[in-house]
Enzyme design. Structure first.
Site, PDB file in Angstrom:
ATOM      1  N   GLU A   1     -14.227   1.674   0.986  1.00  0.00           N
ATOM      2  CA  GLU A   1     -13.631   2.237   2.200  1.00  0.00           C
ATOM      3  C   GLU A   1     -13.887   3.732   2.319  1.00  0.00           C
ATOM      4  O   GLU A   1     -13.857   4.288   3.432  1.00  0.00           O
ATOM      5  CB  GLU A   1     -12.133   1.951   2.244  1.00  0.00           C
ATOM      6  CG  GLU A   1     -11.322   2.699   1.200  1.00  0.00           C
ATOM      7  CD  GLU A   1      -9.830   2.420   1.300  1.00  0.00           C
ATOM      8  OE1 GLU A   1      -9.457   1.465   2.003  1.00  0.00           O
ATOM      9  OE2 GLU A   1      -9.054   3.159   0.684  1.00  0.00           O
TER      10      GLU A   1
ATOM     11  N   GLU B   1      -5.859  -1.693  -6.384  1.00  0.00           N
ATOM     12  CA  GLU B   1      -6.834  -0.659  -6.040  1.00  0.00           C
ATOM     13  C   GLU B   1      -6.869   0.368  -7.172  1.00  0.00           C
ATOM     14  O   GLU B   1      -7.312   0.060  -8.254  1.00  0.00           O
ATOM     15  CB  GLU B   1      -6.485  -0.033  -4.684  1.00  0.00           C
ATOM     16  CG  GLU B   1      -7.598   0.790  -4.084  1.00  0.00           C
ATOM     17  CD  GLU B   1      -7.218   1.405  -2.758  1.00  0.00           C
ATOM     18  OE1 GLU B   1      -8.122   1.707  -1.970  1.00  0.00           O
ATOM     19  OE2 GLU B   1      -6.013   1.608  -2.507  1.00  0.00           O
TER      20      GLU B   1
ATOM     21  N   ASP C   1       0.807  -1.214   0.000  1.00  0.00           N
ATOM     22  CA  ASP C   1       0.000   0.000   0.000  1.00  0.00           C
ATOM     23  C   ASP C   1       0.846   1.273   0.000  1.00  0.00           C
ATOM     24  O   ASP C   1       2.043   1.246   0.288  1.00  0.00           O
ATOM     25  CB  ASP C   1      -0.894  -0.016   1.245  1.00  0.00           C
ATOM     26  CG  ASP C   1      -2.181   0.778   1.064  1.00  0.00           C
ATOM     27  OD1 ASP C   1      -2.297   1.539   0.091  1.00  0.00           O
ATOM     28  OD2 ASP C   1      -3.073   0.629   1.915  1.00  0.00           O
TER      29      ASP C   1
END
Length: 643
Positions: free
Chosen positions: A454, A448, A399
């Site tokens: 989210e 992503e 991430d």
């Protein structure tokens, strides 16, 4: 008069030196016209209509060489290809037809490749200079013949996780200082669509698009990072950049500049141009790659209830997640942020015993995936991979890259290759869009680069309209980790923001429809296991729905308004539907099934207007050719299993 004569003479010489080359799609409906001379340009016609006007292309290097300008074509090579590709991971289908005509214009030290499919166009440069160079700039132009509508994913900075919205704007409404990430969608008319992105982005920065002249967009690239600084949040950003965009070997291919041409919205969903342009899989053995669903902890903040232990980032909590995954046949549990020391991703916090959790999961056929932030992971990449392999970890969720300059693109490729060596799956977050990873690295299962579920934890802009825009925009580039599955559902007018107990916008069936509509061979179940245990009828769908597909059929489709997709896995069909702001009712013919089957559906309930969580589970017998009614409320959805 003398000046006019000189000008006319010069124009005449320029015209005489310009040459024209044409390559068409196998079905003849797409024609690419390339002109060389002072500049190299190409234009594109579709069904006899010009959809891309004369658009220049070139590259400038630090030795003063500018390829694409004053090009002298020494040789023209042409080839036709028609073959069947069998993807390692069946994102859309078990077989892909790879059919195209290619024209290669060869000049001194470089070539330009133009490849034309029945559903798109791509070009790329190849250089053969023999020594390392720096790319000072690349000229990429999309000059449109009219003031088309676009879905313009505007960015404020190129230091971005690329999670844009897709507002509709005419080209004339975009200011010249505005730019967007790619992919970007262009509406030519009521039906025809152009989709702009790139493929095979190795050792090169990603492409943004900036408004240039009238009805024209141009490529924009992040400059090469010379110096960087670590920041809070375990991130790293450039503090000094060069005046060039890439350091390259003199002999190499450059990324494909790809433009999909779709007859209508439905054709965008099944298009696989980005995949087809990417290089073949690098590894030989992918038998260990196991797509599947994942129980996820971060969205639901590890909030469990009716348990006899303190929930949180600890061994007992993740055993509970493993028990839940095992109960419903879910292949993975991801342990997100908080399991390791902040800057040492080889050491766990005291409350986590990973070896115990891996052993516990193996008894229940559930594997573990670990989240890491890219900066501390990169610092100890070799040590981390070895440690995770020793623990028995099966994959990584990496991430916060939030960049796609050359240095960070190189990081993606290093991770992908190292992960293959250790037989680990990869999910990139804080990531730029896919550029063909699914083909080159089949173990990179998803990423992503999308404003997903989210966002409900802190905002209300991820609306049903946005959700029904994504299949025609971001998802066309490749699998997307939207992370669906929220069980607390509210209508848009009622939505409230709760960070730890987030609510989704849209109906329960809107969430269920995502599992068929959205493509992700690693598909999250975002909500708390405690909530899913109390949603037995919902789990009757979420438990069996697969993540890979042998066949895809788009039944109804309109960007931002609605989508209904049927997908087959083995001999079982699944249907997923979603609507935007307004509800829809469709009569769907089951001409794609064989024989008599049982259809089990999950439909927006009779009181869904009062409570977005209301749905009805129904069962009926159907046979080939029967018609079913798919009725979806505002922000609604539909899901069905036919077996």
């Amino acid at each position: 008069m003398r000046n006019i004569f000189i000008l006319l003479f010069a124009l005449g010489v320029s015209h005489l030196s310009a040459k024209e080359y044409i390559v068409k799609s196998p079905d003849g409906r797409i024609a690419v016209n390339v002109e060389t001379g002072t500049s190299t340009t190409y234009s594109v016609d579709f069904n006899g209509k010009n959809v891309l006007a004369s658009s220049a292309l070139s590259m400038t290097f630090d030795n003063g060489t500018v390829i694409g300008q004053n090009m002298r074509v020494n040789k023209v090579e042409r080839l036709s290809v028609d073959r069947i590709l069998k993807p390692v991971v069946r994102q859309k289908c078990a077989e892909i037809r790879d059919q195209y005509n290619e024209m290669i214009l060869k000049s001194s030290g470089y070539d330009v490749h133009f490849r034309v499919y029945n559903d798109g166009v791509a070009y790329r440069f190849h250089t053969d200079f023999g020594r390392p160079l720096k790319v000072m700039s690349e000229e990429v132009t999309y000059a449109f013949p009219e003031d088309y509508n676009t879905l313009f994913p505007e960015e404020r900075t190129m230091l971005s996780p690329q999670q844009p919205l897709f507002p509709e704007k005419k080209l004339s409404e975009i200011a010249t200082d505005k730019f967007c990430s790619t992919p970007m969608l262009v509406k030519v008319d009521e039906k025809t669509r152009l989709f702009i992105s790139e493929s095979d982005l190795e050792n090169y920065p990603g492409m943004f698009l900036q408004k240039q002249g009238k009805n024209e967009l141009g490529g924009k690239f992040a400059a090469f990072a010379l110096e960087e600084e670590k920041t809070e949040g375990r991130q790293c950003f450039p503090t000094k950049r060069a005046n060039y965009i890439a350091k390259v070997n003199g002999t190499r291919n450059y990324p494909w500049r790809a433009m999909i041409i779709a007859e209508d919205d439905a054709n965008l969903i099944t298009n696989q141009l980005i995949y087809k342009l990417a290089p073949e899989a690098e590894g030989k053995d992918y038998s260990w790659v196991r797509p599947g669903k994942i129980a996820w902890d971060w969205y639901n903040a590890c909030i469990l209830y009716d348990v006899d232990f303190k929930a949180g980032i600890n061994t007992d909590t993740y055993k509970y997640y493993i028990d839940f995954a095992s109960c419903y046949g879910i292949e993975y549990v991801v342990i997100d942020d908080g399991w390791s020391e902040e800057w040492d991703v080889t050491k766990t916090i005291p409350a986590i015993d990973l070896e115990e959790l891996v052993a516990y999961g193996k008894k229940k056929n559930v594997d573990l995936i670990l989240w890491v932030s890219w900066v501390p992971f990169e610092e100890k990449m070799d040590e981390a991979f070895a440690q995770y392999s020793k623990w028995g970890i099966k994959g990584l969720k990496i991430d916060f890259m939030n960049r796609d300059d050359q240095r960070v693109v190189d990081f993606y490729y290093r991770v992908a290759r190292k992960a293959y060596d250790y037989k680990m799956l990869v999910d990139f977050h804080g990531a730029y869009k896919p550029t063909g990873w699914s083909r080159t690295f089949p173990h990179v299962l998803t990423s992503e680069g999308v404003a997903g579920l989210e966002n409900h934890k802190w905002a209300s802009y991820v609306t049903p309209k946005h959700n029904v825009t994504l299949p025609f925009t971001r998802m066309v580039a490749g699998p997307m980790d939207y992370t669906p599955g929220g069980m607390f559902n509210l209508h848009e007018k009622d939505h409230k923001i709760w960070f730890n107990l987030p609510a989704t916008i849209g109906t329960r069936c809107h969430q269920l429809g995502m599992y068929v509509v959205y493509e992700s061979p690693l598909q999250m179940l975002a909500d708390s296991p405690s909530s899913y245990y109390r949603e037995e009828k919902t789990m009757d769908f979420l438990s069996p729905v697969p993540v890979v597909w042998d066949e895809t059929r788009v039944l109804k489709a309109s960007v931002g308004e609605y989508i209904v997709v049927a997908r087959r896995n083995g001999d079982i069909w699944y249907i997923g539907g979603m609507t935007g702001e307004k509800g829809q009712t469709f009569e769907i013919s089951l001409d794609f099934i064989e024989g008599s089957k049982t259809l089990t559906s999950w439909e927006d309930g009779i009181n869904v207007d009062l409570n977005a969580r209301d749905f009805a589970k129904k069962t009926r017998m159907v046979k080939q050719g029967d018609k079913i009614t798919v009725k979806m409320y505002d922000g609604g959805g539909y899901a069905a299993i036919i077996k």
